[in-house]
Design a protein around this motif. Structure first.
Motif, PDB file in Angstrom:
ATOM      1  N   ALA A 232       0.827  -1.208   0.000  1.00 25.15           N
ATOM      2  CA  ALA A 232       0.000   0.000   0.000  1.00 25.15           C
ATOM      3  C   ALA A 232       0.859   1.255   0.000  1.00 25.15           C
ATOM      4  N   ASP A 233       0.206   2.393  -0.230  1.00 16.91           N
ATOM      5  CA  ASP A 233       0.864   3.699  -0.154  1.00 16.91           C
ATOM      6  C   ASP A 233       0.535   4.408   1.152  1.00 16.91           C
ATOM      7  N   ILE A 234      -0.565   4.010   1.785  1.00 17.35           N
ATOM      8  CA  ILE A 234      -0.996   4.629   3.045  1.00 17.35           C
ATOM      9  C   ILE A 234      -0.771   3.612   4.160  1.00 17.35           C
ATOM     10  N   ALA A 235      -0.026   4.019   5.170  1.00 20.71           N
ATOM     11  CA  ALA A 235       0.441   3.097   6.211  1.00 20.71           C
ATOM     12  C   ALA A 235      -0.663   2.340   6.935  1.00 20.71           C
ATOM     13  N   ASN A 236      -1.788   2.981   7.200  1.00 21.05           N
ATOM     14  CA  ASN A 236      -2.822   2.326   8.003  1.00 21.05           C
ATOM     15  C   ASN A 236      -3.923   1.658   7.166  1.00 21.05           C
ATOM     16  N   ALA A 237      -3.898   1.817   5.853  1.00 15.50           N
ATOM     17  CA  ALA A 237      -4.982   1.296   5.003  1.00 15.50           C
ATOM     18  C   ALA A 237      -5.153  -0.220   5.104  1.00 15.50           C
ATOM     19  N   PRO A 238      -4.086  -1.026   4.975  1.00 14.35           N
ATOM     20  CA  PRO A 238      -4.297  -2.478   5.105  1.00 14.35           C
ATOM     21  C   PRO A 238      -4.809  -2.877   6.488  1.00 14.35           C
ATOM     22  N   ALA A 239      -4.306  -2.236   7.532  1.00 21.58           N
ATOM     23  CA  ALA A 239      -4.750  -2.561   8.893  1.00 21.58           C
ATOM     24  C   ALA A 239      -6.235  -2.257   9.060  1.00 21.58           C
ATOM     25  N   LYS A 240      -6.686  -1.145   8.487  1.00 22.57           N
ATOM     26  CA  LYS A 240      -8.106  -0.792   8.587  1.00 22.57           C
ATOM     27  C   LYS A 240      -8.976  -1.814   7.867  1.00 22.57           C
ATOM     28  N   ILE A 241      -8.519  -2.294   6.724  1.00 18.50           N
ATOM     29  CA  ILE A 241      -9.291  -3.292   5.973  1.00 18.50           C
ATOM     30  C   ILE A 241      -9.328  -4.612   6.733  1.00 18.50           C
ATOM     31  N   ILE A 242      -8.176  -5.028   7.270  1.00 19.60           N
ATOM     32  CA  ILE A 242      -8.143  -6.264   8.056  1.00 19.60           C
ATOM     33  C   ILE A 242      -9.087  -6.139   9.247  1.00 19.60           C
TER      34      ILE A 242
ATOM     35  N   VAL B 279      -5.713 -12.660   9.442  1.00 17.67           N
ATOM     36  CA  VAL B 279      -4.874 -12.511  10.625  1.00 17.67           C
ATOM     37  C   VAL B 279      -3.591 -11.793  10.198  1.00 17.67           C
ATOM     38  N   LEU B 280      -3.255 -10.742  10.902  1.00 19.84           N
ATOM     39  CA  LEU B 280      -2.032  -9.998  10.612  1.00 19.84           C
ATOM     40  C   LEU B 280      -0.835 -10.784  11.115  1.00 19.84           C
ATOM     41  N   LYS B 281       0.096 -11.079  10.208  1.00 18.47           N
ATOM     42  CA  LYS B 281       1.329 -11.764  10.597  1.00 18.47           C
ATOM     43  C   LYS B 281       2.399 -10.748  10.962  1.00 18.47           C
ATOM     44  N   GLY B 282       2.476  -9.698  10.148  1.00 20.09           N
ATOM     45  CA  GLY B 282       3.481  -8.676  10.395  1.00 20.09           C
ATOM     46  C   GLY B 282       3.390  -7.589   9.349  1.00 20.09           C
ATOM     47  N   ALA B 283       4.167  -6.532   9.570  1.00 16.97           N
ATOM     48  CA  ALA B 283       4.152  -5.409   8.630  1.00 16.97           C
ATOM     49  C   ALA B 283       5.524  -4.751   8.591  1.00 16.97           C
ATOM     50  N   PHE B 284       5.819  -4.189   7.444  1.00 17.17           N
ATOM     51  CA  PHE B 284       7.025  -3.384   7.219  1.00 17.17           C
ATOM     52  C   PHE B 284       6.515  -2.015   6.800  1.00 17.17           C
TER      53      PHE B 284
ATOM     54  N   GLU C  57      -4.596  -3.050  16.098  1.00 15.15           N
ATOM     55  CA  GLU C  57      -5.223  -1.800  16.549  1.00 15.15           C
ATOM     56  C   GLU C  57      -4.267  -0.620  16.409  1.00 15.15           C
ATOM     57  N   SER C  58      -3.028  -0.814  16.836  1.00 13.06           N
ATOM     58  CA  SER C  58      -2.024   0.257  16.761  1.00 13.06           C
ATOM     59  C   SER C  58      -1.773   0.666  15.319  1.00 13.06           C
ATOM     60  N   LEU C  59      -1.655  -0.311  14.439  1.00 17.64           N
ATOM     61  CA  LEU C  59      -1.392  -0.008  13.030  1.00 17.64           C
ATOM     62  C   LEU C  59      -2.588   0.670  12.377  1.00 17.64           C
ATOM     63  N   ALA C  60      -3.786   0.265  12.754  1.00 15.75           N
ATOM     64  CA  ALA C  60      -4.992   0.879  12.186  1.00 15.75           C
ATOM     65  C   ALA C  60      -5.124   2.334  12.621  1.00 15.75           C
ATOM     66  N   SER C  61      -4.587   2.656  13.793  1.00 15.20           N
ATOM     67  CA  SER C  61      -4.708   4.030  14.290  1.00 15.20           C
ATOM     68  C   SER C  61      -3.559   4.934  13.851  1.00 15.20           C
ATOM     69  N   LEU C  62      -2.597   4.395  13.102  1.00 13.44           N
ATOM     70  CA  LEU C  62      -1.522   5.240  12.576  1.00 13.44           C
ATOM     71  C   LEU C  62      -2.127   6.326  11.692  1.00 13.44           C
ATOM     72  N   LYS C  63      -1.539   7.483  11.719  1.00  7.28           N
ATOM     73  CA  LYS C  63      -2.026   8.567  10.874  1.00  7.28           C
ATOM     74  C   LYS C  63      -1.276   8.553   9.553  1.00  7.28           C
TER      75      LYS C  63
END
Length: 166
Positions: free
Chosen positions: A85-95, A106-111, A124-130
């Motif tokens: 993705a180009d937006i840091a929190n977009a995949p977390a919000k979809i998950i 299930v989130l395994k990890g993120a870079f 939750e933390s990743l979804a709340s990233l701005k």
């Protein structure tokens, strides 16, 4: 899959990783066809590239990449889907949205911008990233606020002086 096909697949994955600053790894196994289709559609609308990958090929691509993926290759067990993705929190919000209806993905990890996040407990933390745009908007708002107060005070001061002169 022949060696040549594997080599091409690793090259493609390495190129994708080189061009991405935001990469999520998720397990979407067990989703029915309808849910998987909806997930792919949601990712497409959000500008996220979703692809199911072979763990060994992704591990080799991560190894060949110029980026440091730290412990992320250790999460490559079972089924793995890569979300770029180009937006840091977009995949977390979809998950997170899809998890309202079931246990997967299930989130395994993120870079994210050279930072490594491991584990579903960070969702939750990743979804709340701005996003970058949200942070810039907040900074602009903060910078404008003092200037607006000064202008308002000057205008009020000018109005009261004008009334006093009459």
């Amino acid at each position: 899959m022949t060696r040549e096909e594997k080599s091409i697949a690793i090259g493609d994955l390495t190129a994708q990783l080189a061009g991405a600053n935001i990469v999520y790894l998720a397990d979407i196994s067990g989703l029915n066809a309808d849910t998987t289709s909806n997930l792919r559609r949601a990712c497409f609308k959000a500008g996220i590239k979703l692809e199911v990958v072979k763990n060994t090929l992704l591990a080799k691509a991560m190894e060949a990449s110029d980026k440091e993926f730290g412990e992320l290759p250790s999460t490559l067990k079972g089924n793995t889907s890569i979300m770029i993705a180009d937006i840091a929190n977009a995949p977390a919000k979809i998950i997170k949205e899809f998890r309202k209806k079931g246990e997967k993905p299930v989130l395994k990890g993120a870079f994210i911008n050279d930072e490594i996040y491991i584990g579903d407990n960070l969702l939750e933390s990743l979804a709340s990233l701005k996003s970058k745009e949200e942070v810039i908007g907040e900074i602009i708002g903060l910078l404008q606020s003092p200037a607006q107060r000064i202008i308002s005070a000057l205008l009020n001061n000018a109005e009261t002086k004008g009334e006093a002169a009459e």
